[in-house]
Design a protein around this motif. Structure first.
Motif, PDB file in Angstrom:
ATOM      1  N   PHE A 295       0.566  -1.421   0.208  1.00  0.00           N
ATOM      2  CA  PHE A 295       0.101  -0.426   0.023  1.00  0.00           C
ATOM      3  C   PHE A 295       0.945   1.152   0.510  1.00  0.00           C
ATOM      4  N   TYR A 296       0.586   2.372  -0.926  1.00  0.00           N
ATOM      5  CA  TYR A 296       1.573   3.308  -1.334  1.00  0.00           C
ATOM      6  C   TYR A 296       0.271   4.202  -0.298  1.00  0.00           C
ATOM      7  N   PRO A 297       0.392   5.089   0.022  1.00  0.00           N
ATOM      8  CA  PRO A 297      -0.448   5.938   0.628  1.00  0.00           C
ATOM      9  C   PRO A 297       0.703   7.789   0.281  1.00  0.00           C
ATOM     10  N   ASP A 298       0.018   8.164  -0.385  1.00  0.00           N
ATOM     11  CA  ASP A 298       0.765   9.601  -1.024  1.00  0.00           C
ATOM     12  C   ASP A 298       0.150  10.042  -0.875  1.00  0.00           C
ATOM     13  N   PRO A 299       0.207  11.632  -0.422  1.00  0.00           N
ATOM     14  CA  PRO A 299      -1.197  12.419  -0.503  1.00  0.00           C
ATOM     15  C   PRO A 299      -0.979  13.378  -1.255  1.00  0.00           C
ATOM     16  N   ARG A 300      -0.532  13.752  -2.219  1.00  0.00           N
ATOM     17  CA  ARG A 300       0.016  14.390  -3.722  1.00  0.00           C
ATOM     18  C   ARG A 300      -0.439  13.504  -4.496  1.00  0.00           C
ATOM     19  N   GLU A 301      -0.678  12.926  -4.322  1.00  0.00           N
ATOM     20  CA  GLU A 301      -2.019  12.230  -5.382  1.00  0.00           C
ATOM     21  C   GLU A 301      -2.876  11.988  -5.601  1.00  0.00           C
ATOM     22  N   ARG A 302      -3.806  12.216  -7.124  1.00  0.00           N
ATOM     23  CA  ARG A 302      -4.911  13.075  -7.082  1.00  0.00           C
ATOM     24  C   ARG A 302      -5.611  11.625  -7.473  1.00  0.00           C
ATOM     25  N   GLU A 303      -5.013   9.663  -8.284  1.00  0.00           N
ATOM     26  CA  GLU A 303      -5.492   9.137  -8.255  1.00  0.00           C
ATOM     27  C   GLU A 303      -4.900   7.895  -7.631  1.00  0.00           C
ATOM     28  N   VAL A 304      -6.060   7.573  -8.020  1.00  0.00           N
ATOM     29  CA  VAL A 304      -5.740   5.659  -7.423  1.00  0.00           C
ATOM     30  C   VAL A 304      -5.460   4.206  -8.633  1.00  0.00           C
ATOM     31  N   GLU A 305      -4.666   3.629  -7.844  1.00  0.00           N
ATOM     32  CA  GLU A 305      -3.930   3.441  -9.666  1.00  0.00           C
ATOM     33  C   GLU A 305      -3.889   1.995  -8.523  1.00  0.00           C
ATOM     34  N   VAL A 306      -4.338   0.721  -9.169  1.00  0.00           N
ATOM     35  CA  VAL A 306      -4.182  -0.248  -8.777  1.00  0.00           C
ATOM     36  C   VAL A 306      -3.289  -1.346  -9.715  1.00  0.00           C
ATOM     37  N   VAL A 307      -1.847  -1.844  -9.744  1.00  0.00           N
ATOM     38  CA  VAL A 307      -1.732  -3.238 -10.448  1.00  0.00           C
ATOM     39  C   VAL A 307      -1.888  -4.487  -9.528  1.00  0.00           C
ATOM     40  N   THR A 308      -2.171  -5.267 -10.710  1.00  0.00           N
ATOM     41  CA  THR A 308      -2.112  -6.832  -9.765  1.00  0.00           C
ATOM     42  C   THR A 308      -0.999  -7.360 -10.816  1.00  0.00           C
ATOM     43  N   LEU A 309      -0.294  -8.617 -10.246  1.00  0.00           N
ATOM     44  CA  LEU A 309       0.261  -9.394 -10.283  1.00  0.00           C
ATOM     45  C   LEU A 309       0.086 -10.767 -10.512  1.00  0.00           C
ATOM     46  N   LEU A 310      -0.134 -11.627 -11.080  1.00  0.00           N
ATOM     47  CA  LEU A 310      -0.907 -13.243 -11.005  1.00  0.00           C
ATOM     48  C   LEU A 310      -0.302 -14.179 -12.063  1.00  0.00           C
ATOM     49  N   SER A 311       0.847 -15.315 -10.368  1.00  0.00           N
ATOM     50  CA  SER A 311       1.423 -16.168 -11.789  1.00  0.00           C
ATOM     51  C   SER A 311       0.896 -17.567 -11.579  1.00  0.00           C
ATOM     52  N   GLY A 312       1.999 -18.197 -12.178  1.00  0.00           N
ATOM     53  CA  GLY A 312       2.147 -19.997 -12.299  1.00  0.00           C
ATOM     54  C   GLY A 312       0.105 -20.398 -12.837  1.00  0.00           C
ATOM     55  N   ILE A 313       0.103 -18.769 -14.204  1.00  0.00           N
ATOM     56  CA  ILE A 313      -1.668 -19.729 -14.261  1.00  0.00           C
ATOM     57  C   ILE A 313      -1.361 -21.300 -15.375  1.00  0.00           C
TER      58      ILE A 313
END
Ligand code: GDP
Length: 359
Positions: A295-313
């Motif tokens: 989790f990366y709370p960043d007071p300067r940020e106006r957007e929320v960005e989510v990156v997901t990596l899934l492996s072993g598929i």
């Protein structure tokens, strides 16, 4: 964490060029001098022409056998260059970018991957490859099937990007590739930028390496982004990142072994309860039941960005389509060849040598 991006072939070097633009260490390897010159951001001394004695610098015309041979011939040159860039600081992950359907990338990448694994056994080798469009015809599909087979025995993970899935209807092809390449680089660069950032609940290089060390199986990266002010449910935004629309390829994510989710945005939006709800859901959904989180709370940020990596598929329709089409083609080709041979024998049997006619 140190990542080195190595682009092979035209598609691969274009993607590496974008990584270079966003300040990653990148190298470009190709059999085509023209395509290497066309790049904008990879420094000139990091562009390596291979197979010149074979092709005269003119590329391999989508033939992976020639691509493999070109890489084999000039492997010492490529490895020396990589060694000189690496210097004394270890590389955690080599990312090899390429197109599965062409010649230089499809043929050369497995050769380079094998050499890297041998020379740098403590580093991971992760392949990032674009799967061919269905309308490209059978040859790119066969090239892809051969390369999937080879890489699955060498690479730690294969991040496959299905061009069919990411191309939007009506897109002109070169525009589509450009946009897809941005998508690839945006997501992976966002994820790598968040590794080893100091903080409370963060991801480090060993988490990422653990997730990507998945014995040559497939991995995919999901993504979701929204204006902080417009988010009704953070949990829903996170879930969207690993649902089909957010992923690089058609895959059954329930077959995944490991996962990793990084969430970046203004602190007032990153509510723990919402985050845990979505992550628990994902943890229970995947087969391996292990999700690393940052989790990366960043007071300067106006957007929320989510990156997901899934492996072993191991269940992916994008991959299955390619393998099944290639197998069917191989079978019908062999049948047609046998039939032609039999027909030839039948037609010519009983034909005398006519020597007597001319005697
Ligand atoms: P090579 O230079 O011989 O390795 O051949 P290419 O890199 O041109 O590979 C051709 C395959 O990659 C085709 O199946 C295309 O679908 C795909 N491809 C080519 N260029 C791009 C690109 O810029 N982006 C993406 N995503 N795919 C590409």
């Amino acid at each position: 964490m140190r990542a080195l991006i190595i682009g092979v072939g035209q598609c691969g070097t274009k993607i590496a060029d974008l990584f270079s633009l966003v300040d990653f260490e990148a190298l470009a390897v190709n059999t085509s001098r023209g395509d290497l010159e066309y790049l904008k951001h990879v420094p000139h001394e990091r562009r390596i022409l291979i197979g010149e004695s074979l092709t005269g610098g003119k590329g391999v015309n989508a033939n992976p056998i020639l691509g493999r041979e070109a890489m084999k011939r000039d492997l010492p040159l490529v490895m020396r260059k990589i060694g000189s860039i690496i210097g004394y600081e270890d590389v955690d992950i080599f990312f090899l970018t390429f197109g599965f359907g062409g010649g230089t990338g499809a043929g050369g990448t497995p050769v380079l991957a094998e050499a890297l694994k041998e020379e740098y056994p403590d580093s991971l080798v992760v392949a990032i490859g674009a799967l061919p469009l269905k309308e490209e015809g059978i040859r790119p599909t066969i090239n892809a099937a051969i390369t999937i087979d080879k890489l699955s025995k060498i690479a730690d993970s294969i991040i496959a990007i299905d061009n069919n899935k990411l191309k939007e209807g009506g897109d002109d092809i070169s525009k589509a590739y450009e946009r897809i390449n941005y998508t690839i680089v945006e997501r992976i660069a966002s994820l790598l930028a968040l590794v080893d950032v100091p903080g409370e609940q963060t991801l480090d290089a060993s988490d990422l390496k653990f997730v990507l060390k998945a014995f040559g199986s497939f991995a995919t990266v999901g993504y979701a982004k929204a204006d902080a002010g417009r988010i009704k449910s953070l949990s829903r935004l996170i879930t969207r990142s690993f649902e089909s629309e957010g992923l690089y390829l058609e895959a059954n994510i329930e077959s995944a072994l490991y996962g990793l989710v990084a969430i970046h945005g203004p602190p007032e939006v990153l509510k723990a309860a919402d985050i845990f709800e979505a992550l628990n859901y994902l943890t229970n959904k995947i087969r391996g039941k292990q999700i690393f989180r940052g989790f990366y709370p960043d007071p300067r940020e106006r957007e929320v960005e989510v990156v997901t990596l899934l492996s072993g598929i191991y269940e992916s329709r994008s991959i299955e389509d390619i393998i099944i089409t290639a197998k069917r083609y191989a079978q019908s080709f062999m049948e047609a060849k046998e039939e032609a041979e039999n027909k030839k024998k039948e037609l010519l049997s009983g034909l005398p040598d006519f020597d007597d006619v001319y005697a």
